[in-house]
Each structure stands twice: as structure tokens, then as C-alpha cells.
Design an enzyme around this catalytic site. Structure first.
Site, short mmCIF file in Angstrom:
data_model
loop_
_atom_site.label_atom_id
_atom_site.label_comp_id
_atom_site.label_asym_id
_atom_site.label_seq_id
_atom_site.Cartn_x
_atom_site.Cartn_y
_atom_site.Cartn_z
CG HIS A 1 -2.27 -0.99 1.29
ND1 HIS A 1 -2.78 -1.29 0.23
CD2 HIS A 1 -2.37 -1.96 2.34
CE1 HIS A 1 -3.66 -2.14 0.44
NE2 HIS A 1 -3.38 -2.73 1.47
CG ASP B 1 -4.87 -10.08 3.72
OD1 ASP B 1 -4.64 -10.60 2.66
OD2 ASP B 1 -4.78 -8.99 3.81
#
Length: 431
Positions: A194, A337
Site C-alpha cells: 500500500h 488475508d
């Protein structure tokens, strides 16, 4: 006292501390005792020169932590992974790689100078800085200067340099300094996908995958690199860095929810991130491949995206595109995830799919480097890493019966169809 001093003495002592930590965490989190399929005994330690997989890890990354509240991105993630590799003796089959802080000069290949200066400032107390001073931020205090979900403490800056250093060490091992190492796995945090050219968020500060790619190109004359991001969240930072780069293929499979799933949120100040139509610009046009899953919000998301959706996406898009691109190096931004039970991803992959995806990429080019991204259910994180590492070690695993009986979901099939339609004008293999 530095954690390097606390864990000093010998590798055996470090292994002991990690193993004890692992069993403590299993008890605390309710994790069941599970063994890897790689059950190596001490007598089966192989000679160093025969080890093809390097493991990059440094315990100083544990000092980046939240103290103000319980946070999903916590040091226990690395402790559980490393202790699992030790307790199952998988680590005996790997080469432990030396790790140093990444030099600023290498970080500038992916980030701006102002970005690095902002990151360095996290060592100091904001109140003191406003008064013109540079008082160190206490290790027992967090700040949230860049986004509401991303904390910093005194050690965040150094931990970020070491996390990027793991990726650099992996590239060095694969290309020059460690004879016999063909692949590498970085057990590192903070994660990076990110982090953009000049943006921090999503628990990320430095983009480890992009830094490694640019380092391989500049240091070892690697011409083409493929970055495959299977974290449940879009790798918006990586895309930002390589969006105009004609030498780097970026592929991201991620939950999208028509632009409503992180990082496509007002919280992150992005209207949309990771849509199929985002294909890159300039020389990078067509080299940015997004496969976004649109699933219902809330509990209804469970079971909507499954292993067979990823198998279909790989077979119909990822594998043919990567083969046509013909990278000299494959870097995986490995988030875990998207597994069932993860508190943030909330979709339903099994551990097996990460073994299959890793093996599929190795069949295209065995030179694969993996850097850790997300994964916040400790039990499932260790299972996912176990699957991925076993594939990197060359161990075969059969498709589980429950996966073999699956069919791709309608949401998954629609996402693959939409991405193919957007990309087919750029790739012969999709026409």
C-alpha cells in the site's frame, strides 16, 4: 535495550525463544497443534550448499508495534511464522540470509525524497517537532500521522528499513552472494504494497516488492520483472510506483466490491483502486492486470470467492499473461488475508491454493522471491506460509477433495470475464 541484544547469544537461543513464543501464542489464540507435511528430523539437515530456498528475517522488526490498542498488524504475526518454520523443521531445509537496513539510495528507486523524510520523522515526537526540537518518540507511544489505521512508534522507521532490507537480501542471495539459492521467502513486516511513491497507509511504509524489483534491475541487469500480488487488498502502492513502467508486469487479485473495499475508501482518499480498467499508462499500458472480486458486504461475503475462482483466474489470465511477458524474475506480494477466518479479508480461500499458485509461478520461472504482506488470523497465516514455503522447497501437495469438488462462483467467473475483456487487446494469449 535493543531487541538484537535481548535475542543475542546464538542462533539456537533465538530458535528457542521463538519456539517458546509460538507455543505461548498458540495457547493464547486457541490455535490447534498442527504439523507441516515437511516433518524433518534433526538428522535430515541438508548441507548448506544444497539449500535452494533462502529465508530473510530479522527480529528487530518485532519492535514496530501498537501499544495504544490491540491492532491486527502486530509482531506476533512474525513470531508465529518463524516459530512454525522452526518447530516443523522446515527451516532446516532453508538458508538463513543476513539482513541489513536498506540504504536510502536504493529506496529512491521507488519512493520520493520527501516520502523518506516523512518516514524518518516518525522517530520524533510531533509536539517537540512543532516547537523546533527533535525529541525521540517513546517506544511506548504511538502516533497516527498518515492514516487512521496505520500506527508508528519510535522503531517504525528502522523496522521499515530492515523489512525492505529483507527483500534486498533475498535478491542478492538469488543473484550473487549465496551459491545455490534460487528462491527466497521474506518473513518481514511492516508490509509494503500500500506504500506508493509518496504515500503511507494500510500498515505500509516502504514498498518492499517494488524496491526489490528496481534493485534487481539496476544491480543485476534484470530486464523484466513480474510482481504478483495475491493479498486480499489491492496493491495500490505498487501500482502507483510501476504504473508507467514498461519493464514491470503487475498483477493483482483482490477483493474490490465495486470500489467500496479498502483501499478504495474515502478513509484512504482514493475514489477507486484496482478496477479491471486500470491497465497502466504510457509505456506501462497493458502491463497492469487487475482481477477485482465484487462480493456482498458483511457476512454474506463468506464463501463467495473460493479456491476455484483463483484457479480459474490463474489459468485464464495470470499464467498465460506471465508466460507471454516472460519475466526474468517473479516477485510475489504474498498476503494471506484472503483465507477463511481472516478478520479483515472475510473471504474463503484454503491454505492449499497458495501452494498451487506458487508452484504455477515456479513452472513459468523458478526464480521466485516472496515478500510477506497481510494475514491477520495467526493460525491461518501460519498455514498459508507453510503451503507457500513447501512449494518453494519443491514439495508436491495434492488438491484436497473439498477443493476438487468446488466450482467457480458466479462472482468469480464474472470478474475473470470482465478482466479478460479489458486486457485482450494487449495480450495475444487472451485473444
Amino acid at each position: 535495550m535493543c531487541i538484537r541484544d535481548r535475542f543475542d547469544c546464538s542462533h539456537k537461543y533465538q530458535d528457542f525463544v521463538l519456539t517458546i513464543s509460538f507455543y505461548y501464542l498458540k495457547t493464547k489464540s486457541g490455535m490447534e497443534k498442527e504439523e507441516s507435511c515437511l516433518d524433518y528430523s534433526d538428522e535430515e539437515r541438508c548441507p548448506e550448499e544444497s539449500k535452494v530456498l533462502g529465508i530473510a528475517y530479522d527480529e528487530r522488526m518485532l519492535l514496530h508495534k501498537s501499544v495504544a490498542r490491540k491492532h491486527p498488524e502486530r509482531p506476533e504475526r512474525l513470531l508465529c511464522v518463524m516459530a512454525h518454520l522452526i518447530s516443523t523443521r522446515m527451516l532446516n531445509k532453508c538458508r538463513k540470509l543476513p539482513v541489513k537496513e536498506a540504504p536510502i539510495s536504493l529506496l529512491l528507486a521507488a519512493h520520493t525524497q520527501s516520502h523518506l523524510e516523512r518516514l524518518e520523522s516518525t522517530q520524533y515526537d510531533p509536539a517537540a517537532m512543532m516547537q523546533g526540537g527533535e525529541a525521540g518518540l517513546s517506544e511506548y507511544k504511538n502516533t497516527y500521522r498518515f492514516s487512521k489505521e496505520t500506527y508508528e512508534n519510535y522503531y517504525t522507521y528502522k523496522a521499515s528499513l530492515i523489512s525492505a532490507g529483507c527483500a534486498i537480501s533475498a535478491i542478492d542471495a538469488m543473484y550473487a552472494k549465496v551459491k545455490g539459492v534460487e528462491r527466497a521467502f521474506c518473513v518481514n513486516r511492516p508490509s509494503g504494497h500500500h506504500a506508493g511513491k509518496s504515500s503511507i497507509g494500510g500498515f505500509c511504509f516502504l514498498n518492499n516488492a517494488a524496491i526489490a524489483a528496481r534493485y534487481a534491475q539496476s544491480k543485476y541487469a534484470v530486464k523484466q520483472v513480474a510482481i504478483i500480488d495475491w493479498d486480499v487488498h489491492h496493491g495500490n502502492g505498487t501500482q502507483d510506483i510501476v504504473n508507467e513502467d514498461g519493464s514491470i508486469l503487475f498483477v493483482s487479485l483482490h477483493r474490490h466490491d465495486k470500489g467500496l473495499f479498502f483501499p478504495s475508501t474515502l478513509l484512504y482518499h482514493i475514489l477507486e483502486s484496482g478496477a479491471a480498467e486500470e491497465v497502466g499508462v504510457g509505456e506501462g499500458e497493458g502491463l497492469k492486470v487487475n482481477i477485482p472480486w465484487d462480493v456482498p458486504e458483511g457476512p454474506a461475503a463468506e464463501g463467495k470467492i473460493i479456491d476455484m475462482d483463483y484457479v480459474q483466474a490463474f489459468k485464464e489470465i495470470v499464467i498465460p499473461v506471465v508466460k507471454e511477458f516472460a519475466p526474468e524474475l517473479i516477485i510475489v506480494s504474498a498476503g494471506f488475508d484472503a483465507m477463511r477466518g481472516d478478520p479483515l479479508g472475510k473471504i474463503s480461500l484454503s491454505p492449499w491454493i497458495f501452494h498451487w499458485m506458487t508452484r504455477s509461478l515456479m513452472e513459468i520461472n523458478p526464480r521466485v522471491m516472496v515478500t510477506l504482506e497481510g494475514g491477520y488470523n495467526l493460525k491461518m497465516l501460519t498455514k498459508g506460509v507453510d503451503s507457500c514455503v513447501s512449494a518453494l522447497l519443491g514439495v508436491a501437495r495434492e488438491m484436497p477433495k473439498e477443493v476438487a469438488e468446488q466450482k467457480a462462483t458466479k462472482e468469480g467467473a464474472e470478474a475473470v470475464r470482465r478482466s479478460r475483456d479489458v486486457l485482450k487487446k494487449y495480450w495475444k494469449c487472451l485473444q
